[in-house]
Motif scaffolding. Structure first.
Motif, short mmCIF file in Angstrom:
data_model
loop_
_atom_site.label_atom_id
_atom_site.label_comp_id
_atom_site.label_asym_id
_atom_site.label_seq_id
_atom_site.Cartn_x
_atom_site.Cartn_y
_atom_site.Cartn_z
N VAL B 747 0.76 -1.01 0.20
CA VAL B 747 -0.19 0.31 0.18
C VAL B 747 1.11 1.11 -0.20
O VAL B 747 1.88 1.48 0.74
N MET B 748 0.50 2.41 -1.22
CA MET B 748 1.43 3.62 -0.83
C MET B 748 0.18 4.38 -0.45
O MET B 748 -0.59 4.60 -1.21
N ILE B 749 0.80 5.75 0.22
CA ILE B 749 -0.18 6.46 0.82
C ILE B 749 0.52 7.75 0.42
O ILE B 749 1.67 8.29 0.81
N GLN B 750 -0.17 8.55 -0.45
CA GLN B 750 0.07 10.03 -0.77
C GLN B 750 0.11 10.87 0.25
O GLN B 750 -0.83 10.80 1.06
N CYS B 751 0.61 12.22 0.22
CA CYS B 751 0.41 13.42 0.95
C CYS B 751 0.51 13.64 2.40
O CYS B 751 -0.62 13.69 2.97
N VAL B 752 1.34 12.06 2.49
CA VAL B 752 2.10 12.31 3.88
C VAL B 752 2.63 13.98 4.37
O VAL B 752 4.38 14.14 4.10
N GLY B 753 1.92 14.51 4.89
CA GLY B 753 2.63 16.38 5.30
C GLY B 753 2.83 16.97 4.11
O GLY B 753 2.50 18.73 4.44
N SER B 754 1.87 16.54 3.48
CA SER B 754 1.65 17.81 2.66
C SER B 754 0.10 17.95 2.32
O SER B 754 -0.55 16.65 2.50
N ARG B 755 -0.35 19.48 1.68
CA ARG B 755 -1.74 19.76 1.76
C ARG B 755 -2.58 19.90 2.71
O ARG B 755 -3.46 18.98 2.93
N PHE B 787 -1.38 -0.13 -4.04
CA PHE B 787 -2.72 0.63 -3.66
C PHE B 787 -1.94 1.36 -3.89
O PHE B 787 -1.51 1.32 -2.86
N ILE B 788 -2.62 2.48 -4.32
CA ILE B 788 -2.40 4.03 -4.07
C ILE B 788 -3.58 4.77 -3.39
O ILE B 788 -4.16 4.61 -4.06
N GLU B 808 -3.06 0.35 -16.81
CA GLU B 808 -3.22 -0.52 -17.47
C GLU B 808 -2.51 -1.98 -16.44
O GLU B 808 -2.34 -2.99 -16.84
N LYS B 809 -1.69 -1.94 -15.93
CA LYS B 809 -1.25 -2.83 -15.33
C LYS B 809 -1.82 -3.53 -14.03
O LYS B 809 -1.41 -4.23 -13.10
N GLY B 810 -2.57 -2.59 -13.55
CA GLY B 810 -3.73 -3.19 -12.51
C GLY B 810 -3.18 -2.67 -11.21
O GLY B 810 -3.88 -2.92 -10.33
N ILE B 811 -2.67 -1.85 -11.20
CA ILE B 811 -1.73 -0.89 -9.82
C ILE B 811 -3.53 -0.54 -9.35
O ILE B 811 -4.11 0.26 -10.41
N ILE B 812 -3.93 -0.41 -8.47
CA ILE B 812 -5.59 0.34 -8.22
C ILE B 812 -5.27 1.49 -7.01
O ILE B 812 -4.65 1.87 -6.33
N PHE B 813 -5.80 2.56 -7.98
CA PHE B 813 -6.19 3.32 -7.46
C PHE B 813 -7.07 3.92 -6.53
O PHE B 813 -8.34 3.87 -6.89
N PHE B 850 4.09 -4.71 3.13
CA PHE B 850 4.55 -3.48 2.90
C PHE B 850 3.82 -2.01 3.03
O PHE B 850 2.45 -2.28 2.42
N VAL B 851 3.65 -0.86 4.05
CA VAL B 851 3.51 0.93 3.60
C VAL B 851 4.30 1.03 3.28
O VAL B 851 5.23 1.91 3.90
N VAL B 852 4.05 2.15 2.21
CA VAL B 852 4.50 3.32 1.90
C VAL B 852 4.35 4.10 2.09
O VAL B 852 3.46 4.96 0.91
N LEU B 853 5.34 5.63 2.00
CA LEU B 853 4.53 6.89 2.35
C LEU B 853 5.23 7.76 1.24
O LEU B 853 6.48 7.69 1.06
#
Lengths: 140, 1017
Positions: B747-755, B787-788, B808-813, B850-853
């Motif tokens: 799992v990737m989590i975006q905007c960690v500390g932004s916005r 998962f993003i 297309e590659k199946g990454i889930i947003f 894994f969780v990637v921030l």
């Protein structure tokens, strides 16, 4: 009497915005009353309150100071400084028995030819309503 | 080296990018040909009403550049021209140019517009500048501030050109008092020799009619964003009143539809146009400012306000202006035939179908390659990319595929104004680096006769009053003004001219100054803003100091605005004359202040931006000091192993470090701390502490390239569980093969500390970085589920294509809301991520390995100290604040100091490189000269009058004044000192000085009071 009173107005226009806006009124041939006599300064921040007082003392019926819009000042902040000074001056004028509305500060940008013409027209009308500068009458 | 290289550059395209390239080059000692296919330079920026995110008036900030480009002796404007053919080789190209006939003599036309007023078809030809929303005559200038201010006869509509006959006579020719109209004019071919070429030919707007479901062209109240821009403009077809063009009714509900012709495979444009989100917000905000009753709604897919200050702008639009944002894709627009209102059908994020009525719909049209791009590419043998724009690459963002030919701005892909300006300066650095051996070989330096000493002389004023054809003379009684002028004190001579600006009058003025021994000159004509430099030049030729000149504007602000009151206009002209004479009696020569320049640079920061800047300055042949606080060069790039476009950034970094280390012009100081920086433009002294040794460096300019850094996440179990890592950490593990590719779920989590409240801005690169790493993981193990979790996917420009590829590659947003952030927790030793899926409207539980921030990029805390040392401002987010967000993105307000890379704001590698080249280009405009000519109209202190109160110090916006303590007659006194190099001449200090000790040269209190007194009551 007051109908044929033609006010004499002195304007201080900043080089970068308001003078350019006044030029645009010209290139766009927007007509406005011929009562304004203008002085170009680099920045409205250059306008010393002494200039305004001197103009009133010499009998000008109104004084217009025009500068860039907030945030647009070519010199960062001159427009704010003058705006503040003029607000203060207007308070003092009232205490001296001079109608504070004889002094006006306006923001006019380089693309506001229309606004410039409008400001002059409105100001001339307003000064006509206020009447001639009493200091001028006394002088006579 | 100098194997037949030519010290000239051809810049193709006269928009804001082309102008910036041209100005930089001309100011660095190169001849420039600025070619523009339209009759005026200015480009798209001239059409814009305001610019985001500061809502600056577009024309106001651009007009000075237009004038600068026109005035610069080393810029040869080739307007209404096109390239026919290019031959030759790097450093020596032969370019054939076709100059189309204007049918109006450029030397004679004074831009008065009489021909247009007289034209039989006046008010009948669609005006392309206003996109047909207004009508013009056959002779036209594209816009009132056009440069050059020369009319053009539109051959496609001219009756005489098309049919050989225009009524019984040529009204335009008759109306032209300057005899400028010439129907015999033919096209001309010109051959140019240039060393390099810069392509700044801009872009076209997407043809909105192609998206037929939105009804553009069919429905009257569906407009494009650029049409709306003209509606908003005070100088536009409706003078800034927000109305529907067809019935001139004020609209109440206005909808903006985003991504029209962008992110849309269907119409062939699968890239993002980068600027439309922010410009739609701007248009909505400005519309609301013009007419508060307007209810603006923006229909969008992702809100891509990724630039510096854009997110704050977005938040303000929502909170302060009440702009409504609806996330959806609009399927269709239909017109109500009765009211001509429009019904928008759209599907909300959670799948509900809705319909809503609006009075007006604005389509936010995207960028497309220019119409002529293919033809131009063939002539220049450059490659275009998959999208039809000029091909450049991430690591060489301003190079085309052809050596010696560079590209900037939207010609190589969608870009906003500051990005364009940065690339324009960057391309100028590349071009001038190539031909640096030929610097100053083709530029003109004019020689003037020695200056006559007028000190002590009684003023002898010469007055030249212009008729300007009938522009002044038709309304103001010029002969009576001449007589009046003669009666004024100290006026020794007065005459009238048909055109004071004409070539022959200039000669006459020079002769008259000599014959009549004039020592002050007044021209009463048009505006000093455009013509003062011309007349000042003329009086210099007669040996007078250029400041012994004054102008009375009796046209733009007199005859033209009082056309119906000739007597009063004449009276006003006389008053203006009297005031000008009153001032002229008191004007004094002003010295040219020239400061010696140390032709060396200092670059602070040895990351990518700093190294590129140093290299670019060195390539121009100037020495550079490069300071790095760490023990190695490379900065943040040391942690980036690959990008979306490049497999190995580390080998690139190594090659750059090697180049820097081997460059004889670059001196590197590692482990170095700046202890002190003193001085001003052209003359800085920096004290360095390098381990235990102290060093003093002298240099003329400074480039600040101190970078930024990744923040340390405070949430999502970061630091508490080793399976929670940052994107940079993941990238490092992938690169050195320490990451196992057998994981099943990430799992990737975006905007960690932004916005968020702490860092309200967008960190710009994280969306692309997450996709980059996700694609890499998928490449290594196609079965891994990724998962993003994001808020808006901000893959602007061509990065969008990788977003598409990721899906297309199946990454889930999965989009999440800031009010309902994902939760990362431990459960039985495993990681658990809970997120509310806004499409399904339910909580999802994911059990990742894994969780990637994606942590925010934050400014370095060293910025504070540097900002104090150099008196440089920081913005509210503590990044450095440039002189102007749009047009001076790499300059500081303090002359001689420049900005590059992430010290400015978060940015990608290509953007850092562009900006680094730009900073070098701007720096070379200073260090390529031995002396720096400072402003002559500045303030000066009369020390005898100064009481040392310090009011001036507090009002000076440039920190040009300081209070110093001196000993005078045994007493210690405080007085103000002005550093001339810092003063810009606004005069604020003179206005507040209670003792009258400060004189504002050129606008002294005495001079202004004399003008007031002359006028009397």
């Amino acid at each position: 009497m007051k109908e044929d009173f033609e006010p004499r107005i002195i304007g201080f226009l900043c080089n970068w915005c308001s003078y350019a806006g006044a030029d645009l009124a010209g290139t766009s041939r927007i007509q406005y009353p011929p009562n304004l006599r203008f002085i170009r300064v680099m920045c409205s921040g250059r306008v010393d309150t002494v200039f305004i007082l001197e103009a009133l003392k010499k009998g000008a019926d109104g004084v217009l100071v025009a500068g860039c819009h907030p945030g647009d000042c070519h010199y960062q902040s001159g427009n704010y400084k003058t705006h503040r000074r003029i607000m203060l001056l207007k308070k003092l004028l009232g205490q001296l028995g001079i109608d504070p509305n004889r002094v006006r500060f306006e923001y006019v940008s380089a693309s506001e030819g229309n606004k410039f013409a409008h400001v002059v027209t409105e100001f001339v009308d307003e000064i006509k309503k206020i009447g001639p500068n009493p200091l001028k009458e006394k002088k006579k | 080296m100098s194997d037949n290289k030519v010290g000239a550059v051809l810049v193709i395209g006269g928009g804001i990018g082309g102008m910036q390239s041209a100005l930089d080059l001309a100011d660095s000692g190169f001849k420039v040909y600025l070619l523009e296919e339209k009759p005026s330079i200015g480009g798209v920026m001239a059409q814009l009403d305001k610019t985001f995110p500061t809502n600056d008036c577009s024309m106001c900030i651009m007009a000075p550049k237009l004038v600068d480009a026109a005035r610069n002796k080393n810029i040869n404007l080739l307007t209404y021209s096109e390239v026919i053919d290019v031959k030759g080789y790097v450093g020596n190209f032969k370019v054939k140019v076709r100059k189309k006939p204007r049918y109006i003599d450029e030397q004679k036309c004074i831009g008065c517009g009489n021909c247009a007023s007289a034209c039989r078809l006046k008010g009948r030809i669609p005006d392309e500048f206003n996109l047909g929303l207004s009508k013009r005559a056959v002779p036209y200038i594209p816009f009132p501030q056009a440069v050059p201010l020369i009319y053009t006869i539109d051959p496609d509509h001219c009756l005489y050109i098309q049919k050989g006959k225009c009524g019984d006579k040529l009204l335009c020719k008759e109306a032209c008092t300057a005899d400028a109209i010439n129907y015999e004019m033919m096209e001309k071919e010109i051959e140019l020799d240039v060393g390099a070429i810069i392509l700044a030919a801009g872009y076209d707007k997407f043809e909105a009619g192609i998206k037929s479901e939105y009804g553009y062209g069919r429905y009257k109240n569906v407009l494009t964003s650029i049409e709306f821009e003209r509606i908003l403009s005070a100088s536009g077809p409706f003078e800034g009143h927000v109305v529907r063009p067809f019935d001139e009714k004020e609209p109440k509900k206005i909808a903006w539809i985003q991504c029209v012709g962008s992110r849309d495979k269907g119409c062939g444009n699968n890239y993002c146009s980068s600027v439309c989100c922010t410009y739609a917000i701007k248009e909505a905000v400005i519309a609301k400012e013009h007419l508060s009753s307007i209810e603006p709604t923006i229909f969008y897919m992702d809100m891509r306000t990724y630039g510096k200050g854009f997110d704050a702008y977005y938040e303000r639009a929502k909170d302060e202006y009440g702009v409504r944002f609806v996330r959806c894709r609009v399927s269709e627009v239909q017109e109500d035939p009765g009211t001509n209102n429009l019904r928008i059908r759209y599907e909300t994020e959670d799948g509900e179908l809705k319909e809503e009525e609006f009075d007006m719909v604005v389509l936010s049209v995207g960028f497309e390659p220019t119409e002529g791009v293919k033809e131009l590419a063939e002539k220049l043998r450059i490659k275009l990319n998959d999208y039809g724009f000029c091909e450049t690459s991430e690591l060489s963002p301003v190079d085309t595929t052809q050596p010696g030919i560079y590209a900037c701005g939207a010609f190589s892909g969608p870009k906003d104004i500051p990005e364009t300006v940065m690339q324009a300066s960057g391309a100028a650095a590349k071009a001038s680096g190539l031909i640096s051996s030929e610097r100053n070989t083709l530029v003109e330096k004019k020689e003037y006769p020695p200056e006559i000493d007028v000190s002590g002389q009684e003023p002898r004023i010469g007055v030249f009053i212009c008729h300007c054809g009938i522009n002044i003379g038709g309304y103001v009684n010029v002969p009576s003004v001449v007589e009046y002028a003669k009666s004024l004190p100290n006026v020794a001579y007065a005459e009238e001219n048909l055109y004071t600006c004409s070539q022959d009058t200039q000669k006459k003025i020079v002769e008259t100054i000599k014959e009549q021994q004039l020592n002050r000159v007044i021209v009463a004509s048009c505006t000093p803003r455009t013509h003062e430099p011309l007349f000042q030049e003329t009086i210099r030729e007669a040996g007078l100091n250029p400041h012994l000149f004054e102008m009375a504007n009796i046209r733009d602000q007199c005859s033209w605005v009082h056309m119906k009151e000739p007597e009063k206009a004449t009276e006003k002209a006389k008053d203006l004359m009297k005031m000008a004479v009153a001032k002229a009696r008191l004007i004094e020569p002003l010295p040219t202040i020239s400061l010696d320049v140390i032709q060396k640079g200092l670059v602070i920061g040895g990351g990518l931006a700093g190294m590129i800047s140093a290299l670019a300055i060195a390539e121009q042949g100037y020495e550079v000091y490069l300071i790095e606080k760490e023990k190695t060069l490379g900065g943040n790039l040391r942690n980036i192993y690959y990008t979306l476009e490049n497999e190995s950034t580390q080998s690139y970094l190594e090659s750059i470090i090697k180049k820097v280390e081997n460059n004889p012009y670059i001196k590197i100081y590692k482990n170095a701390q700046i202890e002190k920086i003193e001085g001003y433009v052209g003359n800085y002294k920096t004290t360095l502490k390098n381990s235990s040794v102290k060093l003093e460096l002298q240099h003329g300019i400074i480039v600040v390239a101190t970078g930024a850094q990744e923040s340390i996440p405070k949430e999502y179990l970061y630091g508490k569980d080793e399976r929670v890592i940052t994107q940079l950490e993941l990238e490092k593990r992938i690169a050195n093969n320490s990451f196992s590719f057998n994981h099943e779920t990430i799992v990737m989590i975006q905007c960690v500390g932004s916005r968020d409240d702490e860092h309200p801005y967008c960190s710009r690169v994280c969306c692309s970085d997450a996709i980059k790493n996700a694609l890499k993981l998928k490449e290594k193990n196609p079965r891994v589920e990724i998962f993003i979790l994001y808020r808006d996917m901000r893959t602007y420009g061509f990065r969008e294509v990788f977003y598409e590829k990721a899906r297309e590659k199946g990454i889930i947003f999965i989009r999440y809301d800031i009010e309902d952030k994902p939760i990362v927790q431990k459960n039985n030793g495993g990681l658990e991520v809970l997120v509310k899926d806004l499409i399904l409207q339910e909580k999802l539980l994911i059990n990742p390995d894994f969780v990637v921030l994606s942590p925010a990029i934050v400014p370095r805390k060293e910025n504070f100290e540097l900002s104090k040392q150099l008196k440089l401002p920081l913005n509210e987010d503590d990044f450095f604040l440039e002189a102007h967000v749009k047009l001076r993105p790499v300059d500081f307000a303090t002359d001689g100091i420049f900005l590059a890379g992430m010290a400015h704001s978060p940015k990608s590698i290509d953007e850092s490189i562009s900006q680094a080249y730009a900073a070098a280009s701007r720096a070379c405009t200073i260090i390529s000269k031995k002396e720096y000519i400072a402003e002559a109209i500045i303030a000066a202190v009369n020390e005898d009058l100064c009481s040392g109160c310090g009011v001036c110090v507090s009002v000076c916006p440039y920190d040009a004044i300081e209070l110093v303590t001196e000993t005078k007659d045994g007493n210690e006194i405080r007085i103000s000192k002005i550093t001339e190099a810092f003063c810009k001449g606004c005069g604020s200090c003179a206005a507040v000085c209670p003792s009258g000790a400060i004189q504002h040269n050129g606008f002294t209190t005495g001079q202004i009071l004399a003008m007031i007194d002359a006028l009397g009551g």
